[in-house]
Design an enzyme around this catalytic site. Structure first.
Site, PDB file in Angstrom:
ATOM      1  N   GLY A  96       0.806  -1.203   0.000  1.00  0.00           N
ATOM      2  CA  GLY A  96       0.000   0.000   0.000  1.00  0.00           C
ATOM      3  C   GLY A  96       0.848   1.264   0.000  1.00  0.00           C
ATOM      4  O   GLY A  96       1.919   1.319  -0.605  1.00  0.00           O
ATOM      5  N   SER A  97       0.378   2.272   0.719  1.00  0.00           N
ATOM      6  CA  SER A  97       0.991   3.602   0.647  1.00  0.00           C
ATOM      7  C   SER A  97       2.370   3.697   1.284  1.00  0.00           C
ATOM      8  O   SER A  97       3.052   4.705   1.105  1.00  0.00           O
ATOM      9  CB  SER A  97       0.054   4.630   1.282  1.00  0.00           C
ATOM     10  OG  SER A  97      -1.117   4.772   0.508  1.00  0.00           O
ATOM     11  N   THR A  98       2.796   2.691   2.033  1.00  0.00           N
ATOM     12  CA  THR A  98       4.171   2.728   2.556  1.00  0.00           C
ATOM     13  C   THR A  98       5.172   2.737   1.403  1.00  0.00           C
ATOM     14  O   THR A  98       6.288   3.254   1.548  1.00  0.00           O
ATOM     15  CB  THR A  98       4.452   1.528   3.482  1.00  0.00           C
ATOM     16  OG1 THR A  98       4.210   0.309   2.764  1.00  0.00           O
ATOM     17  CG2 THR A  98       3.587   1.573   4.728  1.00  0.00           C
ATOM     18  N   PHE A  99       4.780   2.190   0.248  1.00  0.00           N
ATOM     19  CA  PHE A  99       5.683   2.148  -0.903  1.00  0.00           C
ATOM     20  C   PHE A  99       5.903   3.545  -1.487  1.00  0.00           C
ATOM     21  O   PHE A  99       6.841   3.753  -2.261  1.00  0.00           O
ATOM     22  CB  PHE A  99       5.134   1.211  -1.985  1.00  0.00           C
ATOM     23  CG  PHE A  99       6.099   0.943  -3.107  1.00  0.00           C
ATOM     24  CD1 PHE A  99       7.184   0.100  -2.924  1.00  0.00           C
ATOM     25  CD2 PHE A  99       5.934   1.538  -4.350  1.00  0.00           C
ATOM     26  CE1 PHE A  99       8.091  -0.139  -3.941  1.00  0.00           C
ATOM     27  CE2 PHE A  99       6.819   1.300  -5.381  1.00  0.00           C
ATOM     28  CZ  PHE A  99       7.914   0.462  -5.175  1.00  0.00           C
ATOM     29  N   LYS A 100       5.073   4.498  -1.124  1.00  0.00           N
ATOM     30  CA  LYS A 100       5.241   5.864  -1.619  1.00  0.00           C
ATOM     31  C   LYS A 100       6.593   6.449  -1.209  1.00  0.00           C
ATOM     32  O   LYS A 100       7.096   7.364  -1.870  1.00  0.00           O
ATOM     33  CB  LYS A 100       4.087   6.734  -1.131  1.00  0.00           C
ATOM     34  CG  LYS A 100       2.745   6.362  -1.759  1.00  0.00           C
ATOM     35  CD  LYS A 100       1.580   7.098  -1.113  1.00  0.00           C
ATOM     36  CE  LYS A 100       0.242   6.670  -1.737  1.00  0.00           C
ATOM     37  NZ  LYS A 100      -0.919   7.272  -1.069  1.00  0.00           N
TER      38      LYS A 100
END
Length: 485
Positions: free
Chosen positions: A213-217
């Site tokens: 999810g958004s941790t990959f941002k």
């Protein structure tokens, strides 16, 4: 001698020679394979003829050996706080092949490692006294993670960014390795554990890659800063809201529809977790540049040993632009383990350098003499520049102080983090995965820790599933324990 007798003699001689050749082949070529065969009972008898060496946490053995009451196996393995440390130790069983550290250091722990042999052992042929495995695990951090995860299904990892020492590896639900040690009871325990739908034998900290999810941002932001697409985290991006996925009629929505995500800076986009910003950023960079950065952090490494072999975290190839956009928010076919995301935060916390993560500090012989020191051999890799790392740390602090990661705040500690909620199932039909990755730096001692937490399933209502709600409190507990706050 007549012709018939001569032929019979030659034939008998050939039979004798064939028997000799076969016996030689079995003894010198097949012998090793037969000796190592898993069904060879003599191996188990030899392994458990004496107490095994131990796996040590903070100076205390979390394993042991106990005398059996009968049979041909004299000893069996025992565990202290077995469920707490199962993701670290694995199990040593009289019936099944050992796993985790028990399996990797099997020869050291049973005394057959050649480095343990003394001159007298070589002369007498006796098995050497077993050695010990000294781990890097901090029992306070391990317990904090285990207790905070509680009855949730998930995994957590903590790393010291400066040294690469892994301070905790936790997977829940766990299991007690002691149930698998005794040959008389291991079979029923094995069937029960493997039939459990919650898969307690799976090491979710190291070996359960799921969409991050958004941790990959954080990875996409690092790629954009390193590439020069944006000069700093406060420069406005070119990011329409809504953002239409290229080549489709689908608009990518943001979780918070009122967030100021249109043309938001990286800092603001991380604070509000703006999907439109990072989806477009991934497309603008192109999948090759995003993949190059992901791989620098450790994605797509199928030989990541800590020393337990971690499952590969994946950033895919061969995507179209729409798929690349989704990969920029940690969806499509992107997967990561808690170990991998802890490595991302560790590198950012350590000024852009990643120290190879490891959960064994030393291995020693029975007298405590060091056979190998893994702390000395931990390699360092420059992932991003110190300037990029500083920019990302600052933006991650904003996430915790003013954004979606407020549950990770700790008085007296500078905390930076990133939340993530990853879709699960076709059309997001199943409960999403909740993620949080962060670093903490003590304002007084300067001591640091990096963590990542994944909650795969909990009793929370679907509307309450979020990285901040489920995973950040676990990360906070781990950072408190590591920094003794």
């Amino acid at each position: 001698m007549n012709k018939t007798i001569r032929r019979a003699s030659v034939f008998a001689l050939l039979l004798v020679l064939a028997l000799l050749m076969r016996a030689t082949w079995v003894q010198f070529y097949d012998g090793k394979a037969l000796a190592n065969d898993k069904d060879n009972r003599r191996n188990a008898i030899q392994t458990y003829a004496a107490p095994l060496g131990n796996i040590v946490v903070a100076g205390n053995a979390v394993t042991g050996s106990a005398r059996t009451s009968g049979g041909d196996l004299a000893y069996k393995r025992t565990y202290k706080d077995g469920a707490l440390y199962a993701a670290v130790t694995g199990y040593a069983s009289q019936s099944y092949a050992p796993t985790q550290l028990e399996g990797i250091y099997q020869d050291l722990l049973n005394g057959t490692d050649t480095r343990l042999k003394t001159v007298m052992d070589t002369v007498t042929g006796e098995r050497a006294d077993p050695g010990d495995v000294i781990t890097t695990i901090d029992p306070d951090v391990q317990k904090a993670a285990y207790d905070a995860l509680g009855d949730k299904k998930g995994g957590a990892v903590a790393i010291d960014p400066k040294t690469g020492r892994i301070l905790a590896v936790v997977s829940t639900p766990s299991y007690d390795p002691a149930t698998l040690t005794d040959a008389n009871t291991a079979g029923s325990a094995w069937k029960r554990l493997n039939a459990d739908p919650d898969k307690p034998l799976t090491n979710r900290g190291l070996r359960q890659p799921l969409p991050p999810g958004s941790t990959f941002k954080l990875v996409v932001a690092a790629a954009a800063l390193e590439d020069g697409l944006y000069a700093n985290v406060d420069e406005r991006t070119e990011s329409p809201d809504p953002y239409r996925l290229p080549g489709t009629t689908r608009d990518l929505a943001n979780e918070n529809t009122s967030a100021p995500c249109e043309n938001a800076s990286i800092r603001t986009a991380l604070r509000y977790s703006c999907n439109n910003v990072f989806a477009k950023m991934a497309v603008d960079l192109g999948q090759d540049k995003v993949k190059a950065m992901a791989d620098k952090f450790g994605f797509d490494d199928d030989k990541r040993d800590v020393p337990v072999r971690a499952y590969t975290s994946v950033y895919p190839s061969g995507m179209d632009d729409a798929q690349t956009a989704l990969s920029g928010i940690g969806q499509f076919d992107v997967t990561a383990t808690p170990l991998q995301l802890a490595m991302v935060s560790a590198a950012i916390a350590n000024g852009g350098e990643l120290v190879s993560p490891h959960m064994v500090s030393q291995i020693t012989d029975s007298g405590g003499d060091v056979l190998q020191n893994y702390d000395d051999s931990a390699g360092r890799t420059r992932i991003v520049s110190s300037t990029t790392a500083e920019q990302l740390r600052s933006a991650m602090q904003t996430v915790v102080e003013q954004g979606t990661g407020t549950n990770a705040r700790i008085p007296g500690v500078t905390v930076g983090g990133k939340t993530g909620t990853a879709q699960h199932g076709e059309k997001n039909s199943k409960t999403p995965y909740a993620w949080f990755t962060s670093y903490g730096t003590s304002d007084t001692s300067g001591k640091e820790v990096a963590v990542a937490v994944m909650v795969e399933q909990s009793d929370a209502a679907r509307s309450e599933v979020s990285g901040n709600g489920l995973a950040a409190p676990v990360a906070q507990a781990m950072m408190r324990a590591a920094l003794k706050r």
